[in-house]
Design a protein around this motif. Sequence first.
Motif, mmCIF file in Angstrom:
data_model
loop_
_atom_site.group_PDB
_atom_site.id
_atom_site.type_symbol
_atom_site.label_atom_id
_atom_site.label_comp_id
_atom_site.label_asym_id
_atom_site.label_seq_id
_atom_site.Cartn_x
_atom_site.Cartn_y
_atom_site.Cartn_z
ATOM 1 N N PHE A 62 0.867 -1.175 0.000
ATOM 2 C CA PHE A 62 0.000 0.000 0.000
ATOM 3 C C PHE A 62 0.903 1.224 0.000
ATOM 4 O O PHE A 62 1.905 1.276 0.734
ATOM 5 C CB PHE A 62 -0.914 0.021 1.232
ATOM 6 N N ILE A 63 0.567 2.193 -0.837
ATOM 7 C CA ILE A 63 1.357 3.424 -0.876
ATOM 8 C C ILE A 63 0.441 4.610 -0.595
ATOM 9 O O ILE A 63 -0.763 4.569 -0.877
ATOM 10 C CB ILE A 63 2.066 3.607 -2.241
ATOM 11 N N ASP A 64 1.047 5.640 -0.039
ATOM 12 C CA ASP A 64 0.283 6.833 0.308
ATOM 13 C C ASP A 64 1.213 8.033 0.179
ATOM 14 O O ASP A 64 2.393 7.962 0.527
ATOM 15 C CB ASP A 64 -0.245 6.726 1.735
ATOM 16 N N SER A 72 1.985 11.480 1.495
ATOM 17 C CA SER A 72 1.705 12.400 2.601
ATOM 18 C C SER A 72 1.799 13.849 2.111
ATOM 19 O O SER A 72 2.566 14.155 1.201
ATOM 20 C CB SER A 72 2.717 12.169 3.732
ATOM 21 N N ASP A 110 -4.538 9.670 -3.678
ATOM 22 C CA ASP A 110 -3.086 9.825 -3.611
ATOM 23 C C ASP A 110 -2.401 8.532 -3.202
ATOM 24 O O ASP A 110 -1.208 8.517 -2.898
ATOM 25 C CB ASP A 110 -2.729 10.928 -2.621
ATOM 26 N N GLY A 111 -3.142 7.423 -3.158
ATOM 27 C CA GLY A 111 -2.576 6.137 -2.783
ATOM 28 C C GLY A 111 -2.902 5.067 -3.800
ATOM 29 O O GLY A 111 -3.597 5.303 -4.802
ATOM 30 N N LEU A 160 6.431 9.916 -0.007
ATOM 31 C CA LEU A 160 5.745 8.653 -0.288
ATOM 32 C C LEU A 160 5.999 7.681 0.839
ATOM 33 O O LEU A 160 7.150 7.480 1.262
ATOM 34 C CB LEU A 160 6.253 8.039 -1.600
ATOM 35 N N ARG A 161 4.931 7.093 1.352
ATOM 36 C CA ARG A 161 5.044 6.045 2.351
ATOM 37 C C ARG A 161 4.579 4.724 1.728
ATOM 38 O O ARG A 161 3.636 4.688 0.943
ATOM 39 C CB ARG A 161 4.199 6.348 3.580
ATOM 40 N N SER A 198 -2.098 -2.611 4.708
ATOM 41 C CA SER A 198 -2.712 -1.289 4.809
ATOM 42 C C SER A 198 -2.385 -0.623 6.146
ATOM 43 O O SER A 198 -2.058 0.569 6.203
ATOM 44 C CB SER A 198 -4.227 -1.413 4.642
ATOM 45 N N LEU A 227 1.042 1.294 6.851
ATOM 46 C CA LEU A 227 1.219 2.714 6.538
ATOM 47 C C LEU A 227 1.125 3.552 7.804
ATOM 48 O O LEU A 227 1.854 4.547 7.974
ATOM 49 C CB LEU A 227 0.158 3.160 5.522
#
Length: 634
Positions: free
Chosen positions: A444-446, A448, A490-491, A536-537, A569, A572
Amino acid sequence: MAGTKGTRLAQSLWSMKPKLSRWILLAALAAGLIWSGLLAYIHLTGSASVLDRFETVFLDLKIAAAGERSPPSDVVIVAIDDQTVNGVGQFPLPRNRLAALIDAIEAAGAKAIAIDLLLPTTSDDSHDLDLGAALKNFPSVIAAVGSLEEALPLENSVPVVETVMVPAAAVSRFSKTGLANIVTDTGGTPRHIPHLFLTPEGLKPSFSLQAFSLFQGEPHSFAANGVRIGEQLRATDLGWHMPLNYYGPGGTIPTFSAANLMEQGSDPEISLEDKLVVLGVTATAVGDRFSTPFDPVMPGVEIQATGLANLLDHSALIRGPETRSLDGLVAVCITLLGLLAIAYFSLAQASFIYFVLMAVWLLFTAVAFTHGHWLNGALPLAASLPPVAALIFVRQISDRRWARQQQIAQQELARFHAPRLAERIAGDPTFLLHPREQTVAVLFIDLSGYTGLSEQLGPAATRDFLKEFHTVVVNVASANNGVVLDFMGDGAMLGFGIPDPASSDPLNACRCTFQLVEQVHDWLALQSSMSERCRLRVGGHIGQAVLSRLGHEQQQQITATGDCVNVASRLLEVAKHHGALVALSSDLIAAAENISPNSLTVPRRETEGIRGRRQSLSVGLWKSHEVLLSSKRL
């Protein structure tokens, strides 16, 4: 009952969805009906057309398939052949010699004689008297020839004769006469004998009809659908034309040389008892010759003898208004059925249906021919093939256009799935109709800082920003054999081992993690002030997940569900809590190290409680400056 079934069939067809526009189908049916109806009308009226030439090909094939057959024994030919001409020393034969020949025929017991010779002018008066005397007490018919208004008289009407070449009066007063004209096709093959002619002196019968009537001892008359001899009716085609049915090549009808009778008066080996004798010429280069299905050079006398034999054994081909009506009806039906097949079935199926319809009809005409019926094979083919071929062409254009539209639609729909998933679904439409459980690695990417950034950029610029961001994500995921299962603003959610698991999935997931962080940050660095606001996380885990289609029956998406997905998930949150950019479970790290020649450098490990999960999890954490080192080791 039949009408009700027909109505139901029509309603069923109309309820089916045609593969062409209904307006195109109606136009094709109308055009096919007009075309086939026109050809059927021409056939019904007996007007000459180019179809007749093609039909004779089918007819000759049926004649050849049926083979030779035995003629009736009542008809024989006495031929003025090469031997006769050589013996007499001239041609035509002097009429006194012809008289002697007729006397010999009568002496041999013949019942009647049909003389297929032109005797139009007087010769030596005494010779004419001799010939007249020979015919005086012997039932006979002498051929006359008419000059027709048309070289090939139509089959739909009585041939009109301008002038008639009749036998000399000294001869004809003791004999009947009949017109010996025959109707040939465009290839020169005699196909019909007209039994009635319109001459300046009125209606006159044919040579063969006169001879048959004389032999039977019964007067003839004309009925609406044929010729009546006494109480017997002989069916004919339009205009009282009799279609010929050949027995075989020249000589099939018993033939005797006139020389044998002339030399001995009555040859005891020649039996003419109670026979109908047809006297004519077969000598080389003398008299007329015709091409027939069995023989390319059959003498005209044998054509006349064939017509007489057909009358005697009732074997003349049956072809009249009823037969022609059936031909026309079948032509229209095959045309319409062929067009409907093209509209409602695939082209392969429609072509097969049309082929079967034509094959069944041609087979039926062949079987009917063995029973003496002349059904038309060329008419249904000519009536149906042009409109059917035209609609096939239209259908191909329509199918190609539809295929292009479908291809474009599939390409557009494929954009809603990862390319690997789209290819799998296209190749296997049943893919994941039933859920399956397998090992997958999930990231999972997010991004910030996105919320404040989107407020600053506005809707249009935000959309462009996200499009570029997602492009980077897809490129990196694809390069590492991963698929993007879902974009969430944004993820995003990425999967490895989807649709099919591989041993390299854990390593690919870890490589993708570090490359994403690097390349997204490099991209952000090009966006001026955005690099200071956004980071990016990534959270990643490996484990069992269920792959399935989620959603409504008419609207679905492929996704992975289960504890593995939930943990990835939640990681993150763990990364954010510790101020890290990457949080990977120890399970994923260990699985990657098992297949990598190098071990990962994990800067920091923490045992964390995962929200919503009872069991704690060991997690590896990376901050921004530590990501590059781990990326290089992989």
